[in-house]
Design an enzyme around this catalytic site. Structure first.
Site, short mmCIF file in Angstrom:
data_model
loop_
_atom_site.label_atom_id
_atom_site.label_comp_id
_atom_site.label_asym_id
_atom_site.label_seq_id
_atom_site.Cartn_x
_atom_site.Cartn_y
_atom_site.Cartn_z
CE LYS A 11 0.88 1.40 4.37
NZ LYS A 11 1.69 2.31 4.84
N PRO A 95 9.61 -4.06 -0.57
CG PRO A 95 10.82 -2.36 -1.34
CD PRO A 95 9.66 -3.27 -1.50
CB VAL A 96 11.82 -5.70 4.50
CG1 VAL A 96 11.42 -5.98 6.05
CG2 VAL A 96 11.45 -7.09 3.76
CB ALA A 97 11.58 -2.26 7.83
CB ALA A 101 1.62 -2.09 4.88
N GLY A 102 4.12 -4.56 4.02
CA GLY A 102 4.50 -5.86 3.46
C GLY A 102 3.99 -6.69 4.37
N GLY A 103 4.52 -6.73 5.75
CA GLY A 103 4.31 -7.51 6.55
C GLY A 103 2.79 -7.62 6.92
CB SER A 104 0.05 -5.37 7.54
OG SER A 104 0.63 -4.44 8.59
CB SER A 105 0.14 -6.83 2.63
OG SER A 105 -0.15 -7.52 1.25
CG ASP A 137 -0.55 -0.18 8.06
OD1 ASP A 137 -1.52 0.64 8.68
OD2 ASP A 137 0.54 0.01 8.01
P1 ATP Z 1 5.60 -1.13 9.88
O1 ATP Z 1 4.83 -0.22 9.78
O2 ATP Z 1 4.72 -2.27 10.55
O3 ATP Z 1 7.06 -1.01 10.34
P2 ATP Z 1 6.45 -1.72 7.23
O4 ATP Z 1 5.53 -1.81 5.90
O5 ATP Z 1 7.36 -0.38 7.35
O6 ATP Z 1 5.60 -1.87 8.60
P3 ATP Z 1 7.18 -4.50 6.99
O7 ATP Z 1 7.86 -4.85 5.56
O8 ATP Z 1 5.81 -4.95 7.22
O9 ATP Z 1 7.40 -2.77 7.28
O10 ATP Z 1 8.38 -4.94 8.07
C1 ATP Z 1 8.43 -4.55 9.35
C2 ATP Z 1 9.26 -5.51 10.21
O11 ATP Z 1 8.17 -6.50 10.38
C3 ATP Z 1 10.36 -6.22 9.65
O12 ATP Z 1 11.37 -5.56 10.07
C4 ATP Z 1 10.29 -7.44 9.75
O13 ATP Z 1 11.26 -8.15 10.74
C5 ATP Z 1 8.86 -7.72 10.59
N1 ATP Z 1 8.10 -8.72 9.68
C6 ATP Z 1 7.21 -9.77 10.27
N2 ATP Z 1 6.64 -10.37 9.21
C7 ATP Z 1 7.15 -9.93 8.20
C8 ATP Z 1 6.76 -10.32 6.95
N3 ATP Z 1 6.08 -11.39 6.45
N4 ATP Z 1 7.30 -9.51 5.86
C9 ATP Z 1 8.18 -8.45 6.17
N5 ATP Z 1 8.48 -8.33 7.35
C10 ATP Z 1 7.90 -8.88 8.36
#
Ligand code: ATP
Length: 285
Positions: A11, A95-97, A101-105, A137
């Site tokens: 998102k 991309p992570v963190a 909202a990759g983890g939330s999705s 999210d």
């Molecule tokens: P947030 O707003 O929760 O920080 P974000 O969108 O910025 O979310 P995400 O990619 O969701 O970032 O990752 C946040 C943290 O969640 C990462 O550092 C990772 O260790 C952890 N995490 C847990 N499950 C997942 C997942 N399925 N995919 C990615 N990261 C995950």
């Protein structure tokens, strides 16, 4: 059915207004979510071990109980006394963190995927309640909508009936930014608060791109820049290259530009050196 593969999109926040801090420690938000074409792919497969196994192609994603998909599966298997095991394979493109909202999705995709795989018969309203227990999210991704208004801590969703398709370039510096750290830096200025949602919405509905670009807004920007002042360069680079507008998504560090069209987005992406940033052309999904 022994396995199931689902798409798990990212998102953007076209607007992110922070309205205040709540007694429970969360911030009260008002945001416009946009679902975009950048997606992970998740495969759920039954196994006989009775355990949950996670595999992911991204080295920074935890494969144990810290993973939100593990927590989603545990919630459902506990409540429905599911004794069989589950293999979850995540192909990460988001991309992570990064504020996307990759983890939330991923967690939302697992909730709705397991509802089908395990034939739990949960309604969407029931899935949304599980989502709120996993993160702010998660709920948005349970609604089949391109855009939604998010209120509360982001988990109260009102789908928006908007047909406009937007083209963006999304750049993410190769550093992580953690949401709690960004919120900790936030200095709330609650006087003369503009209602950015209602400023932006009419332009979004009409697909009026120039004023829409001017209405993109994120109250977390000063907090993000207090951690990494150099990231202002990403926005500037987009504007200098001719983007209609540029804005941080969520708690950053991803910055997205609004482009006039797909070819315009492709030409904007060429400005970024892929050694330092992940850059992609994405559209509304
Ligand atoms: P947030 O707003 O929760 O920080 P974000 O969108 O910025 O979310 P995400 O990619 O969701 O970032 O990752 C946040 C943290 O969640 C990462 O550092 C990772 O260790 C952890 N995490 C847990 N499950 C997942 C997942 N399925 N995919 C990615 N990261 C995950």
């Amino acid at each position: 059915m022994d396995s199931l593969t689902v798409r798990s999109p990212a998102k953007l926040n076209l607007v992110l207004d922070v309205l205040g801090k709540r007694p429970d420690g969360y911030h009260e938000l008002r945001t416009i979510f946009e679902r975009i074409s950048l997606s992970d792919q998740i495969t759920l497969a039954r196994n006989r071990s009775g355990k949950i196994h996670i595999r992911c192609n991204h080295p920074h994603v935890p494969c144990g109980p810290q993973n939100l998909v593990y927590q989603a599966a545990k919630l459902l298997s506990g409540d429905f006394s599911i004794s069989e095991g589950l293999n979850i394979n995540i192909i990460k493109n988001i991309p992570v963190a990064a504020g996307l909202a990759g983890g939330s999705s991923n967690a939302a995709a697992v909730l709705s995927g397991l509802n089908r795989l395990w034939q739990l018969g949960l309604s969407n309203a029931q899935l949304v309640k599980y989502a709120a227990r996993l993160g702010s999210d998660v709920a948005f991704f349970l609604y089949n909508t391109a855009y939604a208004l998010g209120t509360g801590r982001g988990e109260i969703i009102k789908p928006l009936n908007v047909k406009t398709k937007l083209w963006h370039v999304l750049v993410t510096p190769r550093v992580k930014m953690h949401t709690p750290e960004v919120f900790a830096r936030l200095k709330l200025n609650l006087t003369n608060k503009r209602d950015n949602v209602n400023i932006l919405l009419p332009f979004l509905r009409k697909g009026d791109l120039v004023p829409l670009a001017g209405a993109l807004a994120n109250d977390l920007e000063p907090a993000i820049l207090s951690l990494r002042p150099d990231f202002i360069k990403l926005k500037k680079k987009f504007i200098d290259a001719g983007a209609l507008g540029a804005c941080f998504s969520g708690s950053g560090p991803s910055v997205f530009a609004l482009a006039e069209s797909q070819p315009h987005a492709v030409s904007l992406r060429a400005q970024f050196d892929r050694r330092y940033t992940q850059a992609s052309v994405v559209s509304t999904l």
